[in-house]
Design a protein around this motif. Structure first.
Motif, short mmCIF file in Angstrom:
data_model
loop_
_atom_site.label_atom_id
_atom_site.label_comp_id
_atom_site.label_asym_id
_atom_site.label_seq_id
_atom_site.Cartn_x
_atom_site.Cartn_y
_atom_site.Cartn_z
N LEU A 6 -20.48 3.24 18.52
CA LEU A 6 -20.11 1.85 18.26
C LEU A 6 -21.25 0.89 18.62
CD1 LEU A 6 -16.39 1.89 19.44
CD2 LEU A 6 -17.26 1.93 17.09
N THR A 51 -11.06 6.47 23.40
CA THR A 51 -10.57 5.20 22.85
C THR A 51 -9.98 4.31 23.93
OG1 THR A 51 -8.50 6.36 22.29
CG2 THR A 51 -10.15 6.14 20.55
N THR A 52 -9.52 4.90 25.01
CA THR A 52 -8.90 4.10 26.09
C THR A 52 -9.93 3.26 26.82
OG1 THR A 52 -7.21 5.78 26.40
CG2 THR A 52 -7.52 4.21 28.20
N LEU A 104 -12.57 1.90 25.69
CA LEU A 104 -13.29 0.92 24.87
C LEU A 104 -12.95 -0.50 25.31
CD1 LEU A 104 -12.92 2.42 21.27
CD2 LEU A 104 -14.88 2.59 22.80
N SER A 105 -13.99 -1.35 25.36
CA SER A 105 -13.77 -2.76 25.66
C SER A 105 -13.17 -3.45 24.45
CB SER A 105 -15.10 -3.43 26.03
OG SER A 105 -15.96 -3.44 24.91
N VAL A 106 -12.75 -4.69 24.64
CA VAL A 106 -12.18 -5.45 23.52
C VAL A 106 -13.21 -5.58 22.40
CG1 VAL A 106 -11.26 -7.70 22.81
CG2 VAL A 106 -10.60 -6.72 25.02
N GLN A 116 -15.73 -3.56 21.75
CA GLN A 116 -15.91 -2.27 21.09
C GLN A 116 -14.73 -1.94 20.18
OE1 GLN A 116 -16.60 0.03 24.74
NE2 GLN A 116 -18.68 0.51 24.01
N GLN A 117 -13.54 -2.30 20.61
CA GLN A 117 -12.37 -2.07 19.74
C GLN A 117 -12.49 -2.88 18.45
OE1 GLN A 117 -8.76 -2.78 21.95
NE2 GLN A 117 -9.39 -1.45 23.64
N THR A 118 -13.04 -4.08 18.57
CA THR A 118 -13.24 -4.90 17.37
C THR A 118 -14.26 -4.25 16.45
OG1 THR A 118 -12.78 -6.90 18.67
CG2 THR A 118 -13.90 -7.19 16.55
N LEU A 133 -14.92 -1.08 16.27
CA LEU A 133 -14.29 0.12 15.71
C LEU A 133 -13.41 -0.24 14.51
CD1 LEU A 133 -13.68 3.13 15.75
CD2 LEU A 133 -11.92 2.69 17.48
N MET A 134 -12.66 -1.33 14.65
CA MET A 134 -11.81 -1.76 13.54
C MET A 134 -12.66 -2.15 12.32
SD MET A 134 -9.03 -4.01 15.68
CE MET A 134 -8.31 -4.73 14.21
#
Length: 1040
Positions: free
Chosen positions: A891, A1015-1016, A1018-1020, A1022-1024, A1026-1027
């Motif tokens: 990511l 996945t747990t 991941l920072s906010v 990084q989650q963005t 990923l999406m």
């Protein structure tokens, strides 16, 4: 050792019977390494009872033996290179000066001087502390032969350290020996000049020694009045020295070579060097200000005016025919006058005399002289070389005169330019004789680039051409027809616009007629002018188009007759202008060019083969074959242009390739190293444009490997792109040929492990390994272990980050090739190696600009995706704990990938913009701004400033002591790593977004626990990311 037998053995080396000669050479080679051999040879050279030819043969052998084996670097020693015994070294140093003083001939003196230079450069002062005392003893002996030997020895001292940046040994030599030299030289001038050669020969050597010491630095001693005053006085005395007719040969060519005029030449050259490099404060680069600023300010006020006065007086004597000047001396005078143009202090001296100098000193040089006429008649090709080849006659007075008026035109435009043009017009309007009219048009041709940029002049050039140039196309004197073509070509090249189309037609017709002129120089100038006209004018291009094949054939014929590089450039331009028209004859044209190339290459080979390499210095060797080599280079460039022009028609390109391959093989088989660059450029271009390897091209690969393992190991950079293409476009052959795979990987291994190779060679090796890993999937399993071993061994190696990244990319490629095998092979080679690799990789991932290129990022993403698809049981235990971090690392790369792609596209666009940009800046040619008489700092001055700054930077870095604890790679960090726009691979077409999405899904299925952990954490942010990656994968965006 039996001296008589040894002398007899050397006598066989010039025996008329080649068998006896060969046997003698073999026997000498057999006993050459014996202790005492060199001592005995020195005794033979010193013996008056031995035949002179034998002594000369001994001196040549001794020079070569000392040069190749006095200091031997053990790791690079050749089998036959046996170090010289210490007893022989000691004997050489103790006897060389004495033998030099007794030398029976100039030839032997030259060989002994070369030996002495090698001894000095290796042993002085640590292992030869008494050298300078011995030289001074010779100089002060009063014996003329010993004084002569001392002069030779002093020169070799200066030559041994002339290019040395550090101020260690040469200043010591200068301080200890030069005061004696200047005293001796001054005493020599008290004797009236005569035909005897001893005094002028020694004077020549002394002045050459002083000039040699000024190449890089001017020592503190030389800057002092104690040194500068006596040397300055000597130099002025020599320049002013009047030579009676009985002291020099009557024949002018012989006079040019006489020792008296050689001495004068070195006096002129030395005064010029002192001013140009050290004594010109307005042009002195800033890094030199501290060391030479005070000296420069003194020199420009105390010495430069006197130099100018003396030189001007010599010119006046020459112009009035009261004295003669050699061509080399005239050139040096022009060089000094040219250096006087930019500084205000010397320009004020020069300015009142400019018109007179141009009229009376420059103009006669540029007229057509009886010597020109004689050369034109006897050797028109040599006339062409002397008149239009800028590298052929760089130190002639014609070159000096041309440089002088060019500098006046560009630096002092407002004051000097229009008066020079007025002189031209006055001569052409008068009833001047053809040789003088030639001189006026010659000045016009030289100043053409300036004329066509001057706002007050360029508009009148069409009328000038009609009045003064067009009529000369029909002149009875062929040299006038030639200069008319040259003037036309020059002004057309620099954007002459015709207000009346009829005038253009008249000139183009005149050039067409000149193509059939009976005189070779006229035909050459005509074809050069025609080249500029078809480039500049669509109407001329259209007119030539139907007969371009004939024009090209004439060009080829002229090129074969003259071997002029300018004609190769003309050919390239014609090919570029008429690509479509030449397509049907491209193969025939290439064949003709290949014939020319082979002729030049064979002639170059023959010249070297005919030379006795044991009895020639390197400068002579270079001068002998460089014309043929440069000619072959020019032909090869033209062939490259044809390849580029037909690349849209693959069938014709294949035909062209088959015609070219024999010259590539000939060059490689005969080891014509100077031409390797051109040949590998052709191999690269052909294989890349055809995207395939023809059966006849594979021997080139085999030759390349053989050369790499022998004579051309230093040519990795030139070979790389061709080798990459062999692997990329000949992958099927490599897959079927284990020996080919072994060869290409051996090149990688050698590049990475050879201790003499630097980072750049190793980087090339890494690029080759990457090509193999990417293109031969599943076919180098047996070699994967050795590649990984080399990569791990070098993971912290090298002096630059560019190399560290290249090596890391190879290891990442092994993971992409086979992730399971790669990780286990790392652990098998060295426990913890896989973890070391991952730590290095992820440090690069998480540090900005450590994976800077799009390819680095995409390869990492694809390799990380393959790791995510691995079965959990196959993950090495040392990596399992941190395995979940792969997702986060990917990511990080995805976040920076769009910016890298944008940056790459911007770079591509900037290169396109640069090609389209008109860089023809009038300000580079004319100085129409600023005060009339102030100091001028122009592009050339800025360039010298840049070179001086870079030299100072490199010198400071080399002299800086290295702390063992320092990180050398950070200290010597290179410039930013840029995109390699010419690099392509199959992964360019792979979409990293969809690949990663599928890999993440496989990761979730195969390793749910690790997926959950990945996945747990991941920072906010990084989650963005990923999406966004998942969304882009859904839309199936292209890879780029």
């Amino acid at each position: 050792m039996d001296l008589q037998a040894l002398a007899g053995l050397f006598a066989t080396t010039y025996n008329a019977d080649p068998n006896i000669q060969k046997a003698g050479e073999l026997q000498i080679r057999k006993i050459g390494a014996q202790e005492g051999m060199l001592t005995a040879i020195l005794q033979i050279i010193a013996s008056d009872s031995v035949d002179l030819s034998t002594r000369q043969a001994c001196s040549v052998y001794l020079k070569n033996r000392v040069h190749t084996a006095y200091i031997v670097d053990t790791p690079t020693t050749r089998p036959e290179q046996v170090p010289i015994a210490q007893s022989d070294r000691d004997a050489l140093k103790s006897a060389i000066l004495r033998v030099l003083a007794a030398s029976p001939s100039r030839t032997i003196t030259v060989q002994l001087g070369a030996i002495l230079k090698d001894l000095i450069s290796h042993d002085f002062p640590e292992r030869w502390s008494g050298l300078l005392d011995s030289i001074n003893a010779l100089l002060n002996s009063g014996d003329i032969r010993e004084v002569g030997a001392g002069c030779v020895a002093a020169l070799e001292c200066a030559r041994a350290f002339r290019y040395r940046q550090s101020k260690d040994y040469l200043p010591l030599i200068v301080e200890k020996v030069f005061p004696t030299l200047v005293t001796i030289a001054g005493g020599m001038l008290n004797t009236p000049p005569s035909a005897a050669q001893e005094i002028p020969s020694m004077l020549h050597l002394i002045l050459k020694t002083y000039r040699t010491s000024l190449i890089v630095n001017l020592s503190v001693h030389q800057q002092s009045a104690e040194s500068l005053v006596p040397w300055g006085r000597l130099l002025f005395q020599v320049v002013n020295l009047s030579l009676p007719s009985n002291a020099v040969p009557e024949n002018e060519e012989e006079r040019e070579k006489s020792e008296w005029w050689k001495a004068k030449k070195w006096a002129y050259a030395t005064l010029g060097r002192l001013f140009h490099r050290f004594g010109n404060p307005s042009q002195l680069p800033s890094p030199m200000q501290k060391e030479y600023g005070e000296f420069a300010n003194h020199f420009v006020t105390a010495f430069a005016p006197e130099i100018f006065k003396v030189y001007l007086h010599q010119v006046e004597l020459y112009i009035s025919k009261q004295a003669w000047l050699s061509k080399k001396c005239q050139y040096q005078i022009f060089q000094f006058f040219t250096a006087c143009i930019k500084p205000k202090s010397t320009w004020i001296l020069l300015k009142p005399h400019v018109d007179s100098l141009v009229s009376n000193f420059v103009f006669p040089q540029l007229c057509f002289t009886p010597a020109d006429q004689e050369l034109w008649a006897s050797d028109p090709v040599e006339y062409l070389r002397a008149s239009i080849d800028e590298y052929e006659n760089v130190s002639s007075p014609v070159a000096g005169a041309t440089s002088f008026i060019l500098s006046l035109a560009s630096v002092r435009t407002k004051i000097a330019f229009l008066p020079m043009l007025n002189l031209v017009n006055e001569i052409l309007r008068s009833n001047a004789a053809p040789p003088q009219k030639f001189g006026a048009l010659n000045i016009t041709a030289a100043l053409g680039p300036f004329i066509m940029r001057h706002p007050e002049v360029k508009g009148s050039m069409e009328d000038f051409m009609m009045r003064h140039v067009l009529p000369e196309f029909t002149a009875s004197e062929p040299y006038m027809r030639a200069i008319a073509c040259e003037v036309l070509g020059t002004v057309v090249k620099h954007n002459l616009e015709w207000s009346n189309p009829e005038n253009l037609i008249l000139h183009s017709n005149a050039v067409a007629t000149a193509l059939d002129d009976p005189e070779l120089p006229v035909r050459v100038q005509a074809v050069l002018a025609l080249t500029h006209m078809v480039t500049a004018y669509e109407s001329v291009r259209t007119a030539v188009s139907p007969r371009v094949g004939e024009v090209i054939r004439r060009l080829l014929k002229l090129s074969d007759e003259t071997d002029l590089d300018l004609l190769n450039s003309s050919m390239e331009s014609m090919v570029e202008q008429f690509q479509d028209e030449l397509l049907p004859v491209a193969t025939e044209l290439t064949g003709r060019l290949c014939e020319s190339y082979l002729r030049l290459a064979r002639e170059g080979l023959a010249q070297v083969g005919e030379m006795n390499l044991d009895n020639v210095d390197i400068d002579t060797l270079l001068d002998t074959d460089e014309d043929k080599v440069y000619g072959a280079m020019g032909v090869a460039k033209t062939i490259s242009t044809i390849v580029s022009s037909v690349d849209t028609n693959k069938e014709i390109l294949r035909q062209v390739q088959e015609v070219i391959i024999p010259i590539i093989r000939f060059t490689l088989e005969n080891k014509l190293i100077d031409l390797f660059d051109n040949m590998y450029e052709l191999v690269d271009s052909l294989t890349f444009k055809l995207a395939s390897i023809s059966p006849n091209m594979w021997p080139v690969f085999e030759l390349t490997y053989s050369l790499f393992k022998s004579d051309a190991i230093d040519f990795v950079d030139e070979m790389l792109t061709s080798l990459d293409n062999f692997v990329s476009y000949g992958a099927d052959v490599f897959k079927a040929r284990p020996d080919y795979r072994q060869k290409v990987l051996d090149i990688y291994e050698t590049a990475m492990t050879n201790k003499d190779f630097g980072d750049s060679d190793k980087i090339n090796g890494c690029k080759l390994a990457e090509a193999v890993l990417l293109n031969l999937a599943g076919h180098i399993d047996d070699h994967l272990q050795s590649i990984i071993k080399i990569g791990i061994d070098n993971i912290d190696g090298g002096n630059t980050y560019t190399f560290k990244l290249a090596n890391l990319i190879v290891l990442i490629n092994t993971v992409f090739y086979n992730p399971t095998a790669a990780l286990h092979l790392m652990e098998n080679y060295k426990p913890g190696a896989a973890r070391l690799f991952f730590d290095t990789w992820f440090k690069a991932i998480n540090t900005e600009d450590k994976l800077p290129r799009v390819h680095d990022k995409k390869l990492s993403l694809l390799a990380l995706s393959k790791l995510l698809e691995m079965e959990g049981a196959m993950i090495p235990p040392s990596l399992r704990e941190g395995w979940y971090g792969i997702v986060g690392g990917a990511l990080v790369i995805f976040k920076s990938l769009p910016q890298a792609i944008t940056k790459r596209k911007a770079l591509e666009q900037s290169l396109i913009d640069e090609e389209d940009e008109d860089i023809d800046d009038d300000a580079r040619y004319l100085n129409l701004e600023g005060e009339d008489d102030e100091d001028v700092w122009d592009e050339d001055s800025a360039y010298l400033e840049m070179l001086a700054n870079e030299s100072a930077r490199l010198r400071a870095r080399s002299e800086k002591p290295t702390d063992p604890g320092d990180d050398v790679s950070e200290e010597s960090e290179e410039s930013e790593i840029e995109e390699e726009l010419g690099f392509f691979s199959f992964i360019d077409a792979i979409n990293p977004y969809t690949t990663f999405k599928h890999a993440l899904l496989a990761f979730q299925i195969k390793n749910p626990a690790l997926y959950q952990a990945a996945t747990t954490v991941l920072s906010v942010e990084q989650q963005t990311v990923l999406m966004e990656v998942m969304s882009l994968a859904e839309t199936q965006l292209p890879a780029q």
